[in-house]
Write a protein that holds these residues in place. Sequence first.
Motif, PDB file in Angstrom:
ATOM      1  N   GLU A  81       0.708  -1.153   0.073  1.00 45.06           N
ATOM      2  CA  GLU A  81       0.019  -0.035  -0.057  1.00 45.06           C
ATOM      3  C   GLU A  81       0.582   1.154  -0.017  1.00 45.06           C
ATOM      4  OE1 GLU A  81      -3.257   0.179  -0.256  1.00 45.06           O
ATOM      5  OE2 GLU A  81      -3.796  -1.737  -0.038  1.00 45.06           O
ATOM      6  N   SER A  82       0.288   2.195  -0.615  1.00 41.64           N
ATOM      7  CA  SER A  82       1.166   3.755  -0.749  1.00 41.64           C
ATOM      8  C   SER A  82       0.492   4.387   0.622  1.00 41.64           C
ATOM      9  CB  SER A  82       0.694   4.376  -1.979  1.00 41.64           C
ATOM     10  OG  SER A  82       0.693   5.876  -1.785  1.00 41.64           O
ATOM     11  N   GLU A  83       1.702   4.709   1.158  1.00 38.85           N
ATOM     12  CA  GLU A  83       1.654   5.672   2.460  1.00 38.85           C
ATOM     13  C   GLU A  83       0.825   6.848   2.419  1.00 38.85           C
ATOM     14  OE1 GLU A  83       4.530   4.824   1.489  1.00 38.85           O
ATOM     15  OE2 GLU A  83       5.791   3.707   3.199  1.00 38.85           O
ATOM     16  N   LEU A  84       0.982   7.602   0.941  1.00 34.42           N
ATOM     17  CA  LEU A  84       0.417   8.924   0.918  1.00 34.42           C
ATOM     18  C   LEU A  84      -0.991   8.617   0.202  1.00 34.42           C
ATOM     19  CD1 LEU A  84       3.194  10.837  -1.039  1.00 34.42           C
ATOM     20  CD2 LEU A  84       2.120  11.060   1.355  1.00 34.42           C
ATOM     21  N   GLY A  85      -1.324   7.521  -0.369  1.00 34.73           N
ATOM     22  CA  GLY A  85      -2.474   6.880  -0.624  1.00 34.73           C
ATOM     23  C   GLY A  85      -3.617   6.716   0.435  1.00 34.73           C
ATOM     24  N   ILE A  86      -2.849   5.974   1.645  1.00 33.75           N
ATOM     25  CA  ILE A  86      -3.765   5.669   2.841  1.00 33.75           C
ATOM     26  C   ILE A  86      -4.064   6.959   3.606  1.00 33.75           C
ATOM     27  CG2 ILE A  86      -3.507   4.523   4.936  1.00 33.75           C
ATOM     28  CD1 ILE A  86      -4.220   2.754   2.587  1.00 33.75           C
ATOM     29  N   LEU A  87      -3.029   7.974   3.631  1.00 34.56           N
ATOM     30  CA  LEU A  87      -3.259   9.444   4.438  1.00 34.56           C
ATOM     31  C   LEU A  87      -4.423   9.960   3.499  1.00 34.56           C
ATOM     32  CD1 LEU A  87       0.120  10.723   5.340  1.00 34.56           C
ATOM     33  CD2 LEU A  87      -1.705  10.201   6.573  1.00 34.56           C
ATOM     34  N   ASP A  88      -4.412   9.835   2.269  1.00 29.95           N
ATOM     35  CA  ASP A  88      -5.614  10.696   1.575  1.00 29.95           C
ATOM     36  C   ASP A  88      -6.988   9.816   1.941  1.00 29.95           C
ATOM     37  OD1 ASP A  88      -6.806  12.482  -0.205  1.00 29.95           O
ATOM     38  OD2 ASP A  88      -6.841  10.709  -1.735  1.00 29.95           O
ATOM     39  N   LEU A  89      -6.872   8.546   1.891  1.00 23.95           N
ATOM     40  CA  LEU A  89      -8.256   7.906   2.419  1.00 23.95           C
ATOM     41  C   LEU A  89      -8.534   8.235   3.860  1.00 23.95           C
ATOM     42  CD1 LEU A  89      -9.988   5.277   1.425  1.00 23.95           C
ATOM     43  CD2 LEU A  89      -8.527   3.711   2.460  1.00 23.95           C
ATOM     44  N   ILE A  90      -7.755   8.257   4.419  1.00 23.05           N
ATOM     45  CA  ILE A  90      -7.910   8.557   6.063  1.00 23.05           C
ATOM     46  C   ILE A  90      -8.749  10.112   5.915  1.00 23.05           C
ATOM     47  CG2 ILE A  90      -7.201   9.259   8.280  1.00 23.05           C
ATOM     48  CD1 ILE A  90      -4.959   7.192   8.078  1.00 23.05           C
ATOM     49  N   GLN A  91      -8.031  10.953   5.270  1.00 22.94           N
ATOM     50  CA  GLN A  91      -8.679  12.334   5.135  1.00 22.94           C
ATOM     51  C   GLN A  91     -10.124  12.011   4.263  1.00 22.94           C
ATOM     52  OE1 GLN A  91      -7.155  15.196   6.073  1.00 22.94           O
ATOM     53  NE2 GLN A  91      -8.976  16.320   5.709  1.00 22.94           N
ATOM     54  N   VAL A  92     -10.302  11.365   3.389  1.00 27.43           N
ATOM     55  CA  VAL A  92     -11.564  11.365   2.794  1.00 27.43           C
ATOM     56  C   VAL A  92     -12.473  10.529   3.960  1.00 27.43           C
ATOM     57  CG1 VAL A  92     -12.969   9.745   0.986  1.00 27.43           C
ATOM     58  CG2 VAL A  92     -10.652  11.034   0.409  1.00 27.43           C
ATOM     59  N   PHE A  93     -12.137   9.698   4.672  1.00 27.03           N
ATOM     60  CA  PHE A  93     -12.949   8.846   5.586  1.00 27.03           C
ATOM     61  C   PHE A  93     -13.398  10.053   6.734  1.00 27.03           C
ATOM     62  CE2 PHE A  93     -13.022   6.041   9.558  1.00 27.03           C
ATOM     63  CZ  PHE A  93     -14.271   5.663   9.280  1.00 27.03           C
ATOM     64  N   GLU A 131     -13.763   2.676  -2.888  1.00 26.19           N
ATOM     65  CA  GLU A 131     -14.208   3.993  -3.251  1.00 26.19           C
ATOM     66  C   GLU A 131     -13.521   5.114  -2.424  1.00 26.19           C
ATOM     67  OE1 GLU A 131     -15.525   6.435  -5.521  1.00 26.19           O
ATOM     68  OE2 GLU A 131     -16.792   4.613  -5.845  1.00 26.19           O
ATOM     69  N   THR A 132     -12.940   6.024  -3.236  1.00 26.33           N
ATOM     70  CA  THR A 132     -12.182   7.345  -2.602  1.00 26.33           C
ATOM     71  C   THR A 132     -12.994   8.675  -2.727  1.00 26.33           C
ATOM     72  OG1 THR A 132     -10.605   7.360  -4.455  1.00 26.33           O
ATOM     73  CG2 THR A 132      -9.993   6.060  -2.752  1.00 26.33           C
ATOM     74  N   ASN A 133     -13.995   8.371  -3.674  1.00 29.26           N
ATOM     75  CA  ASN A 133     -14.975   9.699  -4.175  1.00 29.26           C
ATOM     76  C   ASN A 133     -15.764   9.809  -3.222  1.00 29.26           C
ATOM     77  OD1 ASN A 133     -16.409  11.566  -5.044  1.00 29.26           O
ATOM     78  ND2 ASN A 133     -16.429  11.022  -7.115  1.00 29.26           N
ATOM     79  N   MET A 134     -15.657  11.063  -2.223  1.00 29.42           N
ATOM     80  CA  MET A 134     -16.366  11.321  -1.209  1.00 29.42           C
ATOM     81  C   MET A 134     -17.947  11.672  -1.585  1.00 29.42           C
ATOM     82  SD  MET A 134     -16.016  14.255   1.713  1.00 29.42           S
ATOM     83  CE  MET A 134     -15.555  15.536   0.576  1.00 29.42           C
TER      84      MET A 134
END
Length: 192
Positions: A81-93, A131-134
């Motif tokens: 997993e990409s660290e920055l991708g997961i950070l973005d996923l946390i932000q979207v969540f 899904e990552t689209n809020m």
Amino acid sequence: MIKAILIFNNHGKPRLSKFYEHYSEDTEQQIIRETFHLVSKRDENVCNFLEGGILIGGSDNKLIYRHYATLYFVFCVDSSESELGILDLIQVFVETLDKCFENVCELDLIFHVDKVHYILGEMVMGGMVLETNMNEIITQVDSQNKMEKSEYPATAQGFIPTWLLFKAGQPDAQKVSVLLVLLEPLLVLYQQ
């Protein structure tokens, strides 16, 4: 792959835990404690990635986290997993929770755990990101809310938690009115 998603407060009390690999309940509790100790002792101005704890897989896994107000949002992931991708996923969540609960707080996670799990299920399933689209996630949450309103009108107004109805079976009007009378003082306190 995402191994686990953990949310706990500043005191280490778990507010949500979702494991995508099977662990015994004792091991899950140990993982939560170990993860809290690893994440909470870190300074605020350091990187949000660290090596996973011994129980969750050690150096083969990473803990990626964000600290918002009184809550830690921690994703335990493997090296693919990409660290920055997961950070973005946390932000979207977090932003999705914020929109759904209008300024989300710790109490929202406690009292609306079913809705939080639904939102998380729209984003991640089986350890894979769906899904990552809020906007898409919120659309699905809104359609779920509309369906609940049509099936259980009292839950749509926030009077009766949905899980209570499913445990009690199909409620009749008398049961619902008795529950509303019993819960009214609590609702007044909660809305203040």
